[in-house]
Write a protein that holds these residues in place. Structure first.
Motif, PDB file in Angstrom:
ATOM      1  N   LYS A  54       0.822  -1.211   0.000  1.00 39.25           N
ATOM      2  CA  LYS A  54       0.000   0.000   0.000  1.00 39.25           C
ATOM      3  C   LYS A  54       0.858   1.264   0.000  1.00 39.25           C
ATOM      4  CE  LYS A  54      -3.988  -2.057   2.395  1.00 39.25           C
ATOM      5  NZ  LYS A  54      -4.792  -2.049   3.641  1.00 39.25           N
ATOM      6  N   ILE A  55       1.934   1.237   0.771  1.00 36.78           N
ATOM      7  CA  ILE A  55       2.820   2.408   0.839  1.00 36.78           C
ATOM      8  C   ILE A  55       3.493   2.644  -0.506  1.00 36.78           C
ATOM      9  CG2 ILE A  55       4.934   3.311   1.885  1.00 36.78           C
ATOM     10  CD1 ILE A  55       4.119   1.780   4.440  1.00 36.78           C
ATOM     11  N   VAL A  56       3.963   1.574  -1.135  1.00 43.49           N
ATOM     12  CA  VAL A  56       4.617   1.699  -2.442  1.00 43.49           C
ATOM     13  C   VAL A  56       3.645   2.237  -3.478  1.00 43.49           C
ATOM     14  CG1 VAL A  56       5.642   0.404  -4.349  1.00 43.49           C
ATOM     15  CG2 VAL A  56       6.352  -0.080  -1.995  1.00 43.49           C
ATOM     16  N   GLN A  57       2.432   1.708  -3.482  1.00 41.74           N
ATOM     17  CA  GLN A  57       1.448   2.107  -4.485  1.00 41.74           C
ATOM     18  C   GLN A  57       0.954   3.543  -4.273  1.00 41.74           C
ATOM     19  OE1 GLN A  57      -1.657  -0.874  -5.045  1.00 41.74           O
ATOM     20  NE2 GLN A  57      -0.180  -2.508  -4.663  1.00 41.74           N
ATOM     21  N   ARG A  58       1.115   4.083  -3.057  1.00 41.44           N
ATOM     22  CA  ARG A  58       0.698   5.464  -2.817  1.00 41.44           C
ATOM     23  C   ARG A  58       1.622   6.473  -3.497  1.00 41.44           C
ATOM     24  NH1 ARG A  58      -0.461   4.242   2.920  1.00 41.44           N
ATOM     25  NH2 ARG A  58       1.521   5.201   3.449  1.00 41.44           N
ATOM     26  N   LYS A  60       2.869   8.126  -6.329  1.00 46.28           N
ATOM     27  CA  LYS A  60       2.487   8.317  -7.727  1.00 46.28           C
ATOM     28  C   LYS A  60       3.653   8.756  -8.605  1.00 46.28           C
ATOM     29  CE  LYS A  60      -1.647   7.451  -6.279  1.00 46.28           C
ATOM     30  NZ  LYS A  60      -2.197   6.094  -6.464  1.00 46.28           N
ATOM     31  N   ASN A  61       4.813   9.011  -8.002  1.00 46.13           N
ATOM     32  CA  ASN A  61       5.976   9.425  -8.778  1.00 46.13           C
ATOM     33  C   ASN A  61       6.711   8.250  -9.400  1.00 46.13           C
ATOM     34  OD1 ASN A  61       5.805  12.271  -8.111  1.00 46.13           O
ATOM     35  ND2 ASN A  61       6.463  11.697  -6.048  1.00 46.13           N
ATOM     36  N   LEU A  62       6.384   7.043  -8.988  1.00 46.97           N
ATOM     37  CA  LEU A  62       7.105   5.863  -9.464  1.00 46.97           C
ATOM     38  C   LEU A  62       6.609   5.408 -10.829  1.00 46.97           C
ATOM     39  CD1 LEU A  62       7.246   3.741  -6.177  1.00 46.97           C
ATOM     40  CD2 LEU A  62       8.925   5.384  -7.024  1.00 46.97           C
ATOM     41  N   GLY A  63       7.551   4.995 -11.667  1.00 42.85           N
ATOM     42  CA  GLY A  63       7.225   4.376 -12.941  1.00 42.85           C
ATOM     43  C   GLY A  63       7.413   2.877 -12.830  1.00 42.85           C
ATOM     44  N   LEU A  64       7.190   2.156 -13.915  1.00 43.39           N
ATOM     45  CA  LEU A  64       7.313   0.702 -13.901  1.00 43.39           C
ATOM     46  C   LEU A  64       8.730   0.282 -13.527  1.00 43.39           C
ATOM     47  CD1 LEU A  64       6.042  -2.051 -14.404  1.00 43.39           C
ATOM     48  CD2 LEU A  64       6.674  -1.836 -16.825  1.00 43.39           C
ATOM     49  N   GLU A  65       9.721   1.018 -14.023  1.00 44.05           N
ATOM     50  CA  GLU A  65      11.112   0.685 -13.724  1.00 44.05           C
ATOM     51  C   GLU A  65      11.388   0.801 -12.227  1.00 44.05           C
ATOM     52  OE1 GLU A  65      15.647   2.163 -14.860  1.00 44.05           O
ATOM     53  OE2 GLU A  65      13.906   3.062 -15.855  1.00 44.05           O
ATOM     54  N   GLU A  66      10.853   1.866 -11.608  1.00 48.27           N
ATOM     55  CA  GLU A  66      11.052   2.060 -10.161  1.00 48.27           C
ATOM     56  C   GLU A  66      10.313   1.000  -9.349  1.00 48.27           C
ATOM     57  OE1 GLU A  66      12.245   5.462 -12.255  1.00 48.27           O
ATOM     58  OE2 GLU A  66      10.163   4.752 -12.145  1.00 48.27           O
ATOM     59  N   TYR A 455      -3.289   1.723 -13.938  1.00 51.60           N
ATOM     60  CA  TYR A 455      -4.461   1.639 -13.045  1.00 51.60           C
ATOM     61  C   TYR A 455      -4.122   2.176 -11.658  1.00 51.60           C
ATOM     62  CZ  TYR A 455      -8.037  -0.379 -10.042  1.00 51.60           C
ATOM     63  OH  TYR A 455      -9.008  -0.545  -9.106  1.00 51.60           O
ATOM     64  N   ILE A 456      -2.920   1.797 -11.160  1.00 50.87           N
ATOM     65  CA  ILE A 456      -2.500   2.240  -9.825  1.00 50.87           C
ATOM     66  C   ILE A 456      -2.405   3.769  -9.790  1.00 50.87           C
ATOM     67  CG2 ILE A 456      -0.521   2.283  -8.232  1.00 50.87           C
ATOM     68  CD1 ILE A 456       0.020  -0.627  -9.048  1.00 50.87           C
ATOM     69  N   LYS A 457      -1.867   4.364 -10.864  1.00 53.79           N
ATOM     70  CA  LYS A 457      -1.711   5.811 -10.894  1.00 53.79           C
ATOM     71  C   LYS A 457      -3.069   6.525 -10.935  1.00 53.79           C
ATOM     72  CE  LYS A 457       2.934   6.288 -12.779  1.00 53.79           C
ATOM     73  NZ  LYS A 457       3.776   6.916 -13.817  1.00 53.79           N
TER      74      LYS A 457
END
Length: 459
Positions: A54-58, A60-66, A455-457
Motif C-alpha cells: 500500500k505504501i509503495v502504491q501510494r 504516484k511518482n514511481l514508474g514501472l522501472e522504479e 491503473y494504480i496511478k
C-alpha cells in the motif's frame, strides 16, 4: 649527606604519588554495562507485505522501472514482515509529516526503553550522572536530552550530550564518549539512548539511490545503563575492553557516499552511492589496524607476522598454501556483533573477516526481524545472542558499526556472567533462525506491469 637523604626521600614520595595516581587513573578507566533495553512497537505498526504494498502504491511518482527496482530490492533485502514503521507512514501521511509526528515517534521509543531500564536495574533517574542521546536526523529545541530530563525530573547538575548527524555507528560513539567521561567522574551512572527519526524523513521521490533507504530503515532503538563503579561489577553483564573510532570525512568519496539530500523535485531522502562499499572496506581496514593488536593474543599476532614474512620471501608459494597468513580473529573473539545495515553489508563484512554462517546469524536475524534501526541495531543483534544463550562468562564480543561520514566504530566487550535473558526477542526467538523461503512480497506483487501501473496511478 642530609641533603642527599632529603632529595632521596622527596624522590621516593614523588614516585609513590605518581604510582598512586597511575593506579587511580587505571581504576577509573573501567566501563561496565549494567543492562540495556531495546524497543518493540505494537502490531498495528508492523510493515508486513500488505502494508508495504500500500505504501509503495501510494507513491504516484514511481514508474514501472522504479516499481521493479523496489520489488527486487525488498525481495533481496533480507527483511521480514514483522518490522515496525513510523505512525505517520502507516497512516499515509509520509508526504506531510508534522513536528508532533516526529516527537511522538521518538518519545515512544525513548521513554518505553528508559521506563523498562529503570525498572529492571533498580537505579533511579535522580542517580544518573551522565546522559547521552543520539538521533542523527532530528535535533529539536529544547533538545532530546532536555525532554528526557523533564520527563524523569533528573538532577540539575547532570552532564548531558545531544549527538546528531552521526549515522548508524553513533551508538558506539556515545559509549566511547561515556568511557572517556568516566575518567573524570568516580562511581558514576551513565545513560545512553540510541535511536533514529524515520517518519519525517521517508523518501517520496523516485531516485533509485534514495529509494533504498525506505526498504531498509525501520523504527527501533535502545537505552543502556553504564557505570564505572567497581563495586557493581558482579551486577554488570558486560565490561568494555577497548574501542577504536575511524573517521574518513577528509576523503570526498567516503564523505559523499551516504548523505541526506534533496532530489531534483525537492523530495528529501538519504542518498546511498556506489562508493559506499569501497568506503566501508577502507574504514574497516584502517580501524582494524589499530584494534586488532588490542584484541588478539600475542601468540596469534606473532604467527601472523611470521607467516606473512615467509610468504613475501617465498614468492613461488601457491595461493592455497598462503591461507594461513590471514589473521584468525576467533583466536581472541568468540562472538561477532555486526551492524544489521543490510544483507550486502553483513555478507561483505563476513567475507572480509572470514566469518561463517554461525557468526553472521545474529546480524541476519536481527535484520530480518527488526530491519535496519540505525544506531540502535547493534543491540538487537546482541539481544539475539543473549536470547540464544550463546554468551558465557569470559567470552569476548566484537561490535562492528559503520555509518555516514564515513565512519567505522568498533569495540570489544567481555561477558561478565552467563546471559540467557530472552529480552526483546521474547515470544519469537523460538522461530529463529528462519529458513530461506519464497519472499511473500514477490508472490503478491510480481504481477505488476504497464497496464496495472496505469491503473494504480489513476487510483
Amino acid at each position: 649527606m642530609e641533603l642527599f637523604t632529603a632529595i632521596y626521600f622527596l624522590l621516593l614520595v614523588y614516585t609513590m604519588i605518581t604510582f598512586c595516581k597511575y593506579i587511580f587513573h587505571k581504576r577509573n578507566q573501567c566501563c561496565y554495562m549494567l543492562n540495556y533495553e531495546c524497543y518493540t512497537s505494537t502490531d498495528d505498526r508492523k510493515l508486513d507485505t500488505e502494508s508495504c504494498g500500500k505504501i509503495v502504491q501510494r507513491n504516484k511518482n514511481l514508474g514501472l522501472e522504479e516499481y521493479r527496482f523496489l520489488l527486487q530490492t525488498i525481495v533481496s533485502a533480507g527483511i521480514g514482515e514483522e518490522t515496525y514503521g513510523p505512525r505517520n507512514v502507516i497512516e499515509g501521511r509520509e508526504e506531510c509529516p508534522t513536528t508532533a509526528d516526529a516527537l511522538w515517534e521518538l518519545d515512544d521509543i525513548i521513554f518505553q526503553t528508559l521506563d523498562k531500564l529503570f525498572a529492571s536495574s533498580g537505579v533511579l533517574p535522580s542517580e544518573i550522572d551522565i546522559l547521552v542521546v543520539n538521533v542523527s536526523l532530528l535535533s529539536p529545541a529544547p533538545s532530546l536530552t532536555a525532554r528526557v530530563i523533564n520527563r524523569y525530573k533528573m538532577r540539575e547538575n547532570i552532564k548531558v550530550f545531544n549527538l546528531s548527524g552521526m549515522g548508524c555507528s553513533a551508538s558506539l560513539i556515545a559509549v566511547d564518549l561515556v568511557r572517556h567521561l568516566f575518567r573524570l567522574y568516580n562511581n558514576a551512572f551513565a545513560i545512553v539512548v540510541s535511536t533514529e527519526s524515520i517518519g519525517p524523513h521517508w523518501y517520496c521521490g523516485k531516485e533509485k539511490s534514495m529509494i533504498l533507504s525506505n526498504c531498509l530503515f525501520r523504527s527501533g532503538g535502545c537505552s543502556m545503563l553504564l557505570t564505572n563503579n567497581r563495586a557493581l561489577e558482579r551486577q554488570a553483564i558486560l565490561k568494555l575492553s577497548c574501542s577504536v573510532r575511524t573517521h574518513l570525512a577528509a576523503d570526498d568519496d567516503a564523505y559523499n557516499c551516504c548523505m541526506q539530500v534533496e532530489d531534483d523535485r525537492d523530495y528529501r531522502g538519504f542518498l546511498l552511492t556506489k562508493s559506499l562499499k569501497k568506503a566501508a572496506a577502507k574504514a574497516l581496514s584502517m580501524n582494524f589496524r589499530v584494534l586488532v593488536p588490542k584484541m588478539l593474543p600475542f601468540k596469534e599476532l606473532l604467527r601472523y607476522v611470521i607467516v606473512s614474512r615467509l610468504r613475501k620471501k617465498i614468492k613461488s608459494l601457491s595461493i592455497e598454501n598462503t591461507a594461513g597468513a590471514s589473521l584468525n580473529l576467533k583466536a581472541g573473539i568468540e562472538h561477532f556483533c555486526i551492524h544489521p545495515g543490510g544483507k550486502a553489508v553483513i555478507d561483505g563484512v563476513g567475507k572480509s573477516l572470514g566469518l561463517g554462517d554461525y557468526d553472521l546469524e545474529p546480524a541476519r536475524m536481527a535484520l530480518h526481524r527488526f530491519g535496519n534501526t540505525s544506531a540502535g541495531g547493534l543491540w538487537y543483534v546482541l539481544g539475539y545472542m543473549q536470547a540464544k544463550k550463546r554468551l558465557k562468562k569470559g567470552d569476548k564480543i566484537l561490535m562492528i558499526s559503520l555509518g555516514a561520514g564515513f565512519k567505522c566504530n568498533n569495540c570489544v566487550w567481555e561477558v561478565l556472567r552467563d546471559l540467557d535473558d530472552a529480552n526483546v526477542w521474547k515470544g519469537c526467538i523460538q522461530h529463529y533462525p528462519t529458513k530461506p523461503s519464497t519472499n511473500p512480497f514477490m508472490e503478491k506483487y510480481s504481477w505488476i506491469n504497464d497496464e496495472h501501473l496505469s491503473y494504480i496511478k489513476l487510483c
